[in-house]
Design an enzyme around this catalytic site. Structure first.
Site, PDB file in Angstrom:
ATOM      1  N   TYR A 154      63.748  54.244  19.999  1.00 22.24           N
ATOM      2  CA  TYR A 154      63.409  54.213  18.719  1.00 22.24           C
ATOM      3  C   TYR A 154      61.846  53.383  18.638  1.00 22.24           C
ATOM      4  O   TYR A 154      60.640  53.601  18.167  1.00 22.24           O
ATOM      5  CB  TYR A 154      64.364  53.568  17.564  1.00 22.24           C
ATOM      6  N   LYS A 158      58.210  54.529  17.535  1.00 24.27           N
ATOM      7  CA  LYS A 158      57.622  54.267  16.697  1.00 24.27           C
ATOM      8  C   LYS A 158      56.335  53.382  17.048  1.00 24.27           C
ATOM      9  O   LYS A 158      55.070  53.491  16.244  1.00 24.27           O
ATOM     10  CB  LYS A 158      58.495  53.106  15.709  1.00 24.27           C
TER      11      LYS A 158
END
Length: 246
Positions: A154, A158
């Site tokens: 993640y 991001k």
């Protein structure tokens, strides 16, 4: 005149949470919206909450599939006549430490967040550059700034969205297309509210404002980026974090 009067916006992952809050803010300011989501039933229900089909529509879309993203955007143009705003918001989590994370879990998160954002930005840009105008808003995360334990997938995705945003902004600026990103921090959602109380309290204690953020507080920044209020801004990243990890 409302901030988004006569504008057409597509929001991926728009069936719930931050995506739906953004859709609500856009509709309140005069926009017509198309919600793209893998959960078609929930997206249809959300669209009905927003208004009749002249205001809001829903389309099933898996953002990892280029053809589906292209169809979502072209569908908005066919239904409402233009594509003025895209919010790349769709996301998933598959949290695990690096030791236990599977390659599939890594690929799934990179695929939805980073590749999905690339598909959306690329296909939207092809439409917007012909119009010589448009705003693309990419939803990153504070996790992409500081990195979080159990989120190598993640955090990487991001952080990648920030780099993608800046590169795309440079490519598209002379076509009149702006690309900006938002990095939310601890925002109230079904996922965060499911955290154990001890973990929740620890995270809130890290926020200088001593509270969790609300989806509408991210939506208001998306509205700013989508509207003419930010007409001289591109390639920027707004942190909506209550001051966490400044």
């Amino acid at each position: 005149m409302a901030l988004l009067e006569r504008k057409v916006a597509v929001i991926t992952g728009g069936a719930r949470g931050i995506g739906l809050a953004i859709a609500e803010a856009f509709v309140a300011e005069g926009a017509r919206v198309v919600l793209g989501d893998v959960d078609e039933d929930r997206a249809e229900s959300a669209a009905k909450q927003l208004g009749d089909p002249s205001v809001a529509l829903a389309t099933r879309c898996d953002v990892t599939e280029s053809a589906e993203v292209q169809a979502l955007l072209r569908g908005a143009v066919d239904a409402f006549g233009s594509l003025d705003i895209l919010v790349n918001n769709a996301g998933i989590t598959r949290d695990a430490t690096m030791r236990t994370m599977t390659e599939e879990q890594f690929d799934q998160v990179i695929g939805v967040h980073l590749k999905g954002c690339w598909h959306g930005t690329r296909h939207a840009a092809a439409i917007m550059r012909e119009q010589r105008a448009g705003s693309i808003v990419n939803i990153s995360s504070l996790s992409g700034k500081v990195g979080m334990v159990g989120q190598t997938n993640y955090s990487a995705a991001k952080a990648g969205i920030v780099g993608l945003t800046k590169a795309a902004a440079k490519e598209l600026a002379h076509h009149g297309v702006r690309v900006n990103a938002i990095q939310p921090g601890l925002i109230r959602s079904a996922m965060t509210e499911a955290l154990p109380e001890r973990i929740w309290d620890e995270k809130v204690a890290q926020v200088p404002m001593r509270r969790v953020g609300e989806p509408r507080e991210v939506a208001s920044v998306a509205l700013f980026y989508a509207s003419a209020m930010s007409s001289y801004m591109t390639g920027t990243v707004a942190e909506v974090t209550g001051g966490r990890f400044m």
